[in-house]
Design a protein around this motif. Structure first.
Motif, PDB file in Angstrom:
ATOM      1  N   SER A  10       0.806  -1.208   0.000  1.00 29.31           N
ATOM      2  CA  SER A  10       0.000   0.000   0.000  1.00 29.31           C
ATOM      3  C   SER A  10       0.845   1.266   0.000  1.00 29.31           C
ATOM      4  O   SER A  10       0.320   2.367  -0.085  1.00 29.31           O
ATOM      5  CB  SER A  10      -0.937   0.005   1.215  1.00 29.31           C
ATOM      6  N   ARG A  11       2.176   1.104   0.108  1.00 30.60           N
ATOM      7  CA  ARG A  11       3.061   2.267   0.142  1.00 30.60           C
ATOM      8  C   ARG A  11       3.002   2.986  -1.214  1.00 30.60           C
ATOM      9  O   ARG A  11       3.097   2.369  -2.255  1.00 30.60           O
ATOM     10  CB  ARG A  11       4.483   1.817   0.438  1.00 30.60           C
ATOM     11  N   LYS A  12       2.825   4.290  -1.186  1.00 20.93           N
ATOM     12  CA  LYS A  12       2.723   5.058  -2.422  1.00 20.93           C
ATOM     13  C   LYS A  12       4.065   5.075  -3.154  1.00 20.93           C
ATOM     14  O   LYS A  12       5.117   5.170  -2.532  1.00 20.93           O
ATOM     15  CB  LYS A  12       2.309   6.504  -2.113  1.00 20.93           C
ATOM     16  N   GLU A  13       3.947   4.955  -4.451  1.00 17.97           N
ATOM     17  CA  GLU A  13       5.156   5.012  -5.246  1.00 17.97           C
ATOM     18  C   GLU A  13       5.759   6.416  -5.167  1.00 17.97           C
ATOM     19  O   GLU A  13       5.044   7.425  -5.186  1.00 17.97           O
ATOM     20  CB  GLU A  13       4.827   4.691  -6.712  1.00 17.97           C
ATOM     21  N   GLN A  14       7.060   6.506  -5.073  1.00 15.40           N
ATOM     22  CA  GLN A  14       7.732   7.787  -4.929  1.00 15.40           C
ATOM     23  C   GLN A  14       7.487   8.656  -6.151  1.00 15.40           C
ATOM     24  O   GLN A  14       7.591   8.209  -7.282  1.00 15.40           O
ATOM     25  CB  GLN A  14       9.231   7.569  -4.745  1.00 15.40           C
ATOM     26  N   GLU A  15       7.132   9.903  -5.898  1.00 11.63           N
ATOM     27  CA  GLU A  15       6.856  10.830  -6.993  1.00 11.63           C
ATOM     28  C   GLU A  15       8.150  11.104  -7.775  1.00 11.63           C
ATOM     29  O   GLU A  15       9.214  11.244  -7.175  1.00 11.63           O
ATOM     30  CB  GLU A  15       6.313  12.155  -6.444  1.00 11.63           C
ATOM     31  N   PRO A  16       8.080  11.182  -9.127  1.00 15.24           N
ATOM     32  CA  PRO A  16       9.292  11.458  -9.907  1.00 15.24           C
ATOM     33  C   PRO A  16       9.787  12.885  -9.688  1.00 15.24           C
ATOM     34  O   PRO A  16       9.006  13.795  -9.405  1.00 15.24           O
ATOM     35  CB  PRO A  16       8.835  11.258 -11.351  1.00 15.24           C
ATOM     36  N   THR A  17      11.075  13.077  -9.831  1.00 12.97           N
ATOM     37  CA  THR A  17      11.678  14.398  -9.727  1.00 12.97           C
ATOM     38  C   THR A  17      11.526  15.124 -11.064  1.00 12.97           C
ATOM     39  O   THR A  17      11.905  14.604 -12.102  1.00 12.97           O
ATOM     40  CB  THR A  17      13.168  14.281  -9.371  1.00 12.97           C
ATOM     41  N   LEU A  18      10.942  16.320 -11.020  1.00 14.05           N
ATOM     42  CA  LEU A  18      10.729  17.105 -12.231  1.00 14.05           C
ATOM     43  C   LEU A  18      11.857  18.119 -12.385  1.00 14.05           C
ATOM     44  O   LEU A  18      12.169  18.855 -11.444  1.00 14.05           O
ATOM     45  CB  LEU A  18       9.381  17.822 -12.174  1.00 14.05           C
ATOM     46  N   ILE A  19      12.446  18.148 -13.584  1.00 15.38           N
ATOM     47  CA  ILE A  19      13.517  19.103 -13.879  1.00 15.38           C
ATOM     48  C   ILE A  19      13.100  19.906 -15.097  1.00 15.38           C
ATOM     49  O   ILE A  19      12.870  19.356 -16.176  1.00 15.38           O
ATOM     50  CB  ILE A  19      14.853  18.390 -14.156  1.00 15.38           C
ATOM     51  N   SER A  20      12.951  21.205 -14.924  1.00 14.53           N
ATOM     52  CA  SER A  20      12.608  22.052 -16.069  1.00 14.53           C
ATOM     53  C   SER A  20      13.855  22.335 -16.893  1.00 14.53           C
ATOM     54  O   SER A  20      14.987  22.261 -16.393  1.00 14.53           O
ATOM     55  CB  SER A  20      11.994  23.377 -15.594  1.00 14.53           C
ATOM     56  N   PHE A  21      13.644  22.692 -18.153  1.00 17.17           N
ATOM     57  CA  PHE A  21      14.779  22.931 -19.039  1.00 17.17           C
ATOM     58  C   PHE A  21      15.653  24.071 -18.527  1.00 17.17           C
ATOM     59  O   PHE A  21      16.887  23.964 -18.519  1.00 17.17           O
ATOM     60  CB  PHE A  21      14.267  23.246 -20.447  1.00 17.17           C
ATOM     61  N   ASP A  22      15.016  25.134 -18.064  1.00 16.50           N
ATOM     62  CA  ASP A  22      15.782  26.299 -17.607  1.00 16.50           C
ATOM     63  C   ASP A  22      16.617  26.006 -16.369  1.00 16.50           C
ATOM     64  O   ASP A  22      17.624  26.689 -16.130  1.00 16.50           O
ATOM     65  CB  ASP A  22      14.842  27.470 -17.307  1.00 16.50           C
ATOM     66  N   SER A  23      16.201  25.018 -15.581  1.00 16.45           N
ATOM     67  CA  SER A  23      16.904  24.755 -14.316  1.00 16.45           C
ATOM     68  C   SER A  23      18.058  23.769 -14.470  1.00 16.45           C
ATOM     69  O   SER A  23      18.713  23.449 -13.481  1.00 16.45           O
ATOM     70  CB  SER A  23      15.907  24.212 -13.276  1.00 16.45           C
ATOM     71  N   ILE A  24      18.302  23.289 -15.685  1.00 18.13           N
ATOM     72  CA  ILE A  24      19.359  22.291 -15.882  1.00 18.13           C
ATOM     73  C   ILE A  24      20.725  22.803 -15.438  1.00 18.13           C
ATOM     74  O   ILE A  24      21.449  22.094 -14.721  1.00 18.13           O
ATOM     75  CB  ILE A  24      19.383  21.816 -17.348  1.00 18.13           C
ATOM     76  N   PRO A  25      21.157  24.031 -15.820  1.00 16.93           N
ATOM     77  CA  PRO A  25      22.474  24.497 -15.340  1.00 16.93           C
ATOM     78  C   PRO A  25      22.569  24.534 -13.818  1.00 16.93           C
ATOM     79  O   PRO A  25      23.580  24.113 -13.239  1.00 16.93           O
ATOM     80  CB  PRO A  25      22.588  25.903 -15.946  1.00 16.93           C
ATOM     81  N   GLU A  26      21.507  25.031 -13.179  1.00 18.00           N
ATOM     82  CA  GLU A  26      21.509  25.092 -11.713  1.00 18.00           C
ATOM     83  C   GLU A  26      21.540  23.682 -11.120  1.00 18.00           C
ATOM     84  O   GLU A  26      22.252  23.416 -10.133  1.00 18.00           O
ATOM     85  CB  GLU A  26      20.265  25.844 -11.246  1.00 18.00           C
ATOM     86  N   TRP A  27      20.776  22.779 -11.723  1.00 16.74           N
ATOM     87  CA  TRP A  27      20.746  21.384 -11.236  1.00 16.74           C
ATOM     88  C   TRP A  27      22.120  20.735 -11.389  1.00 16.74           C
ATOM     89  O   TRP A  27      22.589  20.032 -10.493  1.00 16.74           O
ATOM     90  CB  TRP A  27      19.689  20.621 -12.047  1.00 16.74           C
ATOM     91  N   GLN A 420      11.984  13.299 -14.519  1.00 19.39           N
ATOM     92  CA  GLN A 420      11.278  13.736 -15.716  1.00 19.39           C
ATOM     93  C   GLN A 420      11.781  15.120 -16.110  1.00 19.39           C
ATOM     94  O   GLN A 420      11.889  16.020 -15.269  1.00 19.39           O
ATOM     95  CB  GLN A 420       9.769  13.776 -15.490  1.00 19.39           C
ATOM     96  N   LEU A 421      12.090  15.292 -17.411  1.00 20.04           N
ATOM     97  CA  LEU A 421      12.549  16.573 -17.934  1.00 20.04           C
ATOM     98  C   LEU A 421      11.388  17.278 -18.594  1.00 20.04           C
ATOM     99  O   LEU A 421      10.743  16.736 -19.496  1.00 20.04           O
ATOM    100  CB  LEU A 421      13.690  16.349 -18.922  1.00 20.04           C
ATOM    101  N   GLN A 422      11.142  18.513 -18.195  1.00 24.16           N
ATOM    102  CA  GLN A 422      10.056  19.307 -18.763  1.00 24.16           C
ATOM    103  C   GLN A 422      10.641  20.319 -19.748  1.00 24.16           C
ATOM    104  O   GLN A 422      11.417  21.191 -19.366  1.00 24.16           O
ATOM    105  CB  GLN A 422       9.294  20.044 -17.670  1.00 24.16           C
TER     106      GLN A 422
END
Length: 429
Positions: A10-27, A420-422
């Motif tokens: 019943s444990r919820k599946e971990q939500e995916p990490t969302l990475i926007s295109f603009d935040s890639i350098p910072e990430w 996930q890349l947005q």
């Protein structure tokens, strides 16, 4: 057990990490800091151990330099030790004296060079000292081995770091490629509209030119222009007919004069040769001669040719030659008359042509025609530019999603599948 399994299922599946295109350098910057922090924590102790081992090796080398060998050893070994010891100490000191920088990559390179230098010294001059200083040389080898083991540990840590750094570099390169291509794609839409605008403007102007030209061509004054053109054409035909007649007479006379010149040369009569040559030159000149000059030259040349014809030195070949030299007086008058008439007709053609050139309607029609040619050339270039731009936009529109997908894959390789890349493939980043 039942409750335990139920809790897991019943444990919820971990939500995916969302990475926007603009935040890639910072990430990427955040990941690099984390990787550097991990590298620092993994290498701090090995680095200190290497520094300590190098210091201990230096201490051992210093002790060997001042040590005394066993007096019971063979004299030959004493001699070898005496010669090898200074060389060994000097080589070891040179290797150990090299600075070990704080930056980990520079430290690693310097440490490797240090160990290589120490090994070479031990295997070189050091091998002669094994018997004389067995304990000290054993300590040297132990110290070098200790440094080597720690360097092996650094090799693994730096290998993981460099692999991660290379992956991040690829991601950043893909990010830059997508960003630049998307920016160019957005600008190309504006450029496309500007080109279409210019094409529309040129097309509209060409339509107006066509309409104005049609109106001018249907104007009453065009009938006047048509009459002027017909009159000019008639004058030019009459002039050209007379030019052909003049040229035919000139060629026929020159042919006979050339025969006379050859005879005069053989007979060594320079005045006659000069008169005949000047007459031929004037008759063969494309420019219309001065009537007075023509009169003088023909008056001098014709009698010479007549005398040679009369003496049988020159035989006339055709009726044209007979027509000219049967009455050279009439021929000279006819040539002079034609010369004057040709000048008059040339002046008449020039005046008629100038009348057409300055006619206001024709000036306007010619101006519109020049503008039409220029605009059609510009229109062709603009259409070619538009086609090339459309082709580029089509290829770029297909290329951007491919690069984005490659970017997604590379990011997953770094961060894991649960990312996930947005990114909007067609819009601006």
């Amino acid at each position: 057990m039942h409750d335990f399994l139920k809790k897991i299922l019943s444990r919820k599946e971990q939500e995916p990490t969302l990475i926007s295109f603009d935040s890639i350098p910072e990430w990427l910057d955040a990941r690099r800091e984390s990787v550097l922090s991990t590298l620092e924590s993994e290498t701090t102790i090995p680095v200190q151990n290497i520094r300590n081992a190098a210091a201990q090796l230096q201490h051992i080398v210093n002790s060997i330099a001042g040590a005394e060998h066993d007096p019971k050893i063979h004299p030959k070994l004493k001699s070898i030790a005496k010669n090898s010891l200074p060389l060994f100490v000097r080589a070891m000191n040179a290797s150990l004296a090299k600075e070990l920088p704080d930056e980990i990559n520079e430290f690693y390179s310097a440490a490797v060079e240090c160990v290589k230098g120490c090994l070479n010294s031990t295997r070189g001059q050091g091998r002669y000292l094994q018997v004389v200083f067995p304990d000290e040389m054993k300590s040297v080898r132990t110290g070098i081995d200790a440094m080597g083991r720690e360097i092996n540990g650094l090799t693994d840590s730096l290998g993981r770091y460099r692999k991660e750094f290379d992956r991040e570099k690829i991601v950043m390169e893909l990010y830059d490629a997508v960003r630049d291509l998307k920016a160019d794609y957005a600008k190309s839409a504006e450029k496309e509209q500007r080109i279409i605008g210019r094409i529309t403007e040129i097309t509209d102007r060409l339509t107006k030119i066509g309409n104005e030209t049609s109106l001018l061509c249907s104007d009453e004054q065009m009938k006047e222009i048509s009459g002027l053109r017909s009159a000019l054409a008639a004058k030019e035909r009459e002039r050209d007919d007379m030019v052909r007649s003049y040229a035919a007479l000139s060629m026929t006379a020159s042919h006979v004069f050339r025969k006379a010149e050859k005879i005069a040369v053989r007979q060594k009569h320079p005045p006659e040769v000069s008169a005949l040559r000047h007459a031929m030159e004037l008759l063969s000149d494309h420019a219309m001669p001065d009537p007075q000059e023509l009169t003088a030259l023909l008056t001098a040349a014709c009698p010479v040719a007549e005398r040679m014809i009369g003496s049988g030195e020159i035989v006339l070949k055709n009726k044209e030659e007979h027509s000219i030299f049967s009455d050279t007086s009439r021929f000279c008058q006819e040539m002079i008359m034609m010369c004057r008439e040709l000048r008059a007709r040339e002046d008449s053609c020039t005046a008629a042509c100038e009348s057409l050139t300055v006619h206001p309607v024709l000036i306007r029609v010619n101006s519109l025609e020049r503008e039409r040619h220029q605009l059609e050339s510009r229109l062709s270039k603009e259409k070619q530019s538009l086609k090339e731009l459309e082709d580029w936009r089509l290829k770029s529109g297909e290329k951007i999603p491919v690069l984005v997908e490659e970017l997604r894959i590379k990011i997953r390789e770094i961060a894991g599948e649960n990312v996930q890349l947005q990114v909007n493939c067609q819009g601006s980043a």
